[in-house]
Write a protein that holds these residues in place. Structure first.
Motif, PDB file in Angstrom:
ATOM      1  N   ALA A 177      62.243 -24.103 -42.061  1.00 17.40           N
ATOM      2  CA  ALA A 177      62.021 -25.425 -42.638  1.00 17.40           C
ATOM      3  C   ALA A 177      62.851 -25.581 -43.910  1.00 17.40           C
ATOM      4  O   ALA A 177      63.563 -26.587 -44.094  1.00 17.40           O
ATOM      5  CB  ALA A 177      60.536 -25.626 -42.939  1.00 17.40           C
TER       6      ALA A 177
ATOM      7  N   THR B 168      66.584 -25.918 -43.128  1.00 13.14           N
ATOM      8  CA  THR B 168      66.978 -27.217 -42.587  1.00 13.14           C
ATOM      9  C   THR B 168      66.957 -28.295 -43.668  1.00 13.14           C
ATOM     10  O   THR B 168      67.748 -29.228 -43.641  1.00 13.14           O
ATOM     11  CB  THR B 168      66.059 -27.669 -41.432  1.00 13.14           C
ATOM     12  N   LEU B 169      66.067 -28.139 -44.661  1.00 14.01           N
ATOM     13  CA  LEU B 169      65.980 -29.140 -45.723  1.00 14.01           C
ATOM     14  C   LEU B 169      67.070 -28.976 -46.780  1.00 14.01           C
ATOM     15  O   LEU B 169      67.736 -29.914 -47.161  1.00 14.01           O
ATOM     16  CB  LEU B 169      64.613 -29.061 -46.414  1.00 14.01           C
ATOM     17  N   TRP B 170      67.219 -27.730 -47.257  1.00 12.34           N
ATOM     18  CA  TRP B 170      68.094 -27.523 -48.425  1.00 12.34           C
ATOM     19  C   TRP B 170      69.187 -26.488 -48.212  1.00 12.34           C
ATOM     20  O   TRP B 170      69.974 -26.220 -49.117  1.00 12.34           O
ATOM     21  CB  TRP B 170      67.244 -27.066 -49.628  1.00 12.34           C
TER      22      TRP B 170
ATOM     23  N   GLN C 162      57.967 -26.055 -54.121  1.00 14.34           N
ATOM     24  CA  GLN C 162      57.831 -27.444 -53.672  1.00 14.34           C
ATOM     25  C   GLN C 162      56.504 -27.665 -52.952  1.00 14.34           C
ATOM     26  O   GLN C 162      55.870 -28.711 -53.112  1.00 14.34           O
ATOM     27  CB  GLN C 162      58.986 -27.811 -52.733  1.00 14.34           C
TER      28      GLN C 162
ATOM     29  N   LEU D 260      54.808 -29.903 -46.619  1.00 13.05           N
ATOM     30  CA  LEU D 260      55.775 -28.832 -46.375  1.00 13.05           C
ATOM     31  C   LEU D 260      55.144 -27.671 -45.604  1.00 13.05           C
ATOM     32  O   LEU D 260      55.758 -27.094 -44.714  1.00 13.05           O
ATOM     33  CB  LEU D 260      56.338 -28.331 -47.702  1.00 13.05           C
TER      34      LEU D 260
ATOM     35  N   LEU E  92      55.058 -28.546 -42.102  1.00 13.17           N
ATOM     36  CA  LEU E  92      56.388 -28.456 -41.527  1.00 13.17           C
ATOM     37  C   LEU E  92      56.724 -27.001 -41.177  1.00 13.17           C
ATOM     38  O   LEU E  92      57.280 -26.709 -40.110  1.00 13.17           O
ATOM     39  CB  LEU E  92      57.413 -29.008 -42.533  1.00 13.17           C
TER      40      LEU E  92
END
Ligand code: ARG
Length: 565
Positions: A171, A174-176, A200, A207, A210
């Motif tokens: 996760a 893929t986000l950052w 976060q 999150l 996710l």
């Protein structure tokens, strides 16, 4: 020696105490003048309802002259103090080493038995932690000592490569994440992502969801999730391998959590068949109330598996493949509950070998008195520690012995040895405070001190004239005082090996080696070893024995013994 005393006592006691009891009751007196070994009569007095003092006197009388290895016997209070026949001990010990060389100290009681050992087992996509270092070096040493006792040891690196945390990592990536950055420095960059994710997630509940979704996808074989996972795994393995190479540790199996994940459906099926699985708030659990334990979680409500599920599959697989006599887990003590649950569930499943699972717990590595936490970024990188140790060793060599051949190799053996020994020398159950200073100390109770002592003994042998070996040894009266503690220590090696194996306690061996080195160094300062008289052969044979035992002892701890330093 001890065996003979046990046997002798067993006989003069008319077989009233078992040999095991006698062995555990025997103790080493605090002071040399009280004898080499002592038998306290309390236990015997209790059984016979007799006065322990009288018993000690009676026993001493009977023991006199009945066992060759015993020279004199004294009853002092409730104790029977035994003095060995020094010459005989020396003769036997030295000839045993002449014949056996590095087999000296071996036992046969483990022959024909297989022990599987789960050790190291770091988690991928995270740096190799100090906790995993502890598991690796303590486990490796225990494995070596068990092998010396005849067991067949199977070392298993049960890599932590499955679980919710990989959902979180995917996760985060893929986000950052950024492929180029991660490729440049995989473990550190993945760690950054992991830490950032947790920061976060404290503000954003979604999150966590996710992360769970990605783990679910991974368990369901999603192509993208699997591809990322494989990549993270490979990068981690590369990094771990450099550490194992430095430490000189190898494994016989690397069946990981992911490997055993594939066997979990079968385990769940079995649990159902046995009727031990219950549904609780949508999750599948095995209640363990009767065992006084919290329920074991087998499947989450979203159908994903857990650490326990995979460990169940692994335990059963190990029994099937190796038919182990014992299955050891060298894992920090914070996981004690987990292993209690594991055993409890297996025995509920009807596996009568459940109690052959042995958790070998160890204390934590603390920093400033607190736990190191990967999530909060509080980690010391093991590779840095090892590199620093090697650098300090190199510097030392440059200062003391700049012309030494194979400098690089010796620096590595000394630096790595220092780190390993620092970890092993204390009882494994204690927490250890991480300190560079302590870890990189080269004097006192350290591996470099032992390695120096070994190299010094080797160099004496190198300078000695070539004389033919004998098998009758004697020494002038005035030398015995310095020699006897050394002989006694060398003779104790087999007992120390046995005790270290039976208690899974390599710190016993580590402490013994320090005492042996100290005894040798006293001998070395008090006695002129290379004096060419009738006793030189005996003295040299002792020096030889010291080199054999120190080297073998260090090797068993996973540490090398350079010939020259
Ligand atoms: N990977 C785990 C951890 O780092 C240790 C695994 C120990 N072995 C086992 N069979 N559970 O905490």
């Amino acid at each position: 020696m001890k065996n003979e005393v046990v046997q002798g006592l067993y006989e003069v006691l008319d077989y009233r105490l078992s040999q095991e009891t006698i062995e555990t009751v025997l103790e080493t007196p605090k002071y040399e003048h009280l004898g080499d070994i002592a038998f306290p009569c309390f236990e015997l007095a209790r059984i016979n309802r007799k006065n322990p003092k009288l018993l000690a006197e009676e026993l001493a009388e009977k023991l006199r002259g009945s066992v060759p290895i015993i020279n004199t016997v004294e009853a002092i209070g409730p104790y029977v103090n035994i003095f060995y026949n020094k010459k005989l001990v020396m003769e036997r010990t030295l000839s045993a080493i002449q014949v056996g060389e590095n087999h000296y100290g071996a036992h046969e009681f483990g022959e024909g038995k297989t022990i599987t050992m789960d050790l190291s087992s770091p988690n991928i996509a995270k740096p190799f932690s100090m906790g995993h270092l502890r598991s690796t070096v303590i486990g490796n040493a225990i494995g070596n000592v068990l092998e010396k006792c005849g067991y067949d040891v199977v070392r298993i690196n049960y890599l932590g490569d499955w679980g919710t945390q990989f959902g979180k990592l995917i996760a985060a990536y893929t986000l950052w994440g950024n492929e180029v950055t991660v490729r440049s420095n995989p473990i550190q960059e993945l760690l950054k992502l992991y830490i950032f994710f947790h920061e976060q997630a404290e503000q954003d509940q979604k999150l966590e969801d996710l992360g769970r979704e990605w783990f679910k996808k991974l368990e369901d074989g999603d192509v993208y999730a699997t591809k990322l996972w494989k990549w993270f795994r490979e990068e981690s393995l590369k990094e771990f391998q450099t550490i194992y190479n430095l430490l000189g540790v190898t494994f016989d199996s690397d069946k990981s959590e992911a490997y055993h994940h594939d066997q979990t459906p079968e385990v769940v099926e079995q649990l159902k068949e046995k009727g031990v699985l219950q549904t609780s708030q949508g999750a599948q659990v095995v209640p363990l109330e009767a065992e006084g334990l919290p329920p074991a979680l087998i499947k989450k409500s979203d159908g994903t598996t857990l650490y326990t599920t995979r460990d169940l599959a692994a335990a059963i697989d190990r029994k099937n493949v190796y038919n182990f006599y014992q299955s050891l887990y060298v894992v920090g003590h914070e996981q004690s509950l987990h292993f209690d649950q594991l055993r409890a569930v297996l025995s509920k499943m009807g596996y009568d070998w459940a109690d052959q699972l042995v958790h070998i717990p160890f204390g934590m590595m603390l920093q400033d008195g607190k736990k190191m936490s990967t999530r909060k970024g509080k980690v010391v990188f093991l590779q840095d520690v090892l590199q620093k140790a090697i650098d300090v060793a190199k510097q030392n060599i440059e200062e003391k012995n700049a012309t030494l051949e194979k400098k690089e190799e010796v620096a590595k053996q000394v630096g790595v040895g220092a780190v390993i020994f620092h970890d092993i020398k204390n009882d494994r159950r204690n927490d250890v405070d991480f300190s560079y200073e302590e870890m990189l100390r080269f004097d006192g109770e350290t591996a470099p001190y032992l390695q120096y002592t070994h190299a010094r003994a080797k160099s004496i042998l190198g300078k000695a004239p070539n004389i033919s070996k004998k098998n009758h040894y004697d020494l002038p009266e005035q030398e015995w005082e310095a020699v006897w503690p050394l002989v006694k220590h060398i003779a104790m090696f087999p007992e120390v090996i046995k005790a270290s194996a039976q208690e899974y306690n390599p710190s016993k061996l580590a402490k013994y080696l320090v005492k042996l080195a100290q005894a040798f160094n006293r001998f070395y300062t008090k006695v002129h070893i290379l004096q060419e008289d009738a006793y030189m052969a005996a003295r040299l044979e002792m020096v030889h024995a010291v080199t054999v035992v120190l080297k073998e002892g260090l090797n068993l701890l996973g540490i090398e013994a350079p010939e020259e330093m």
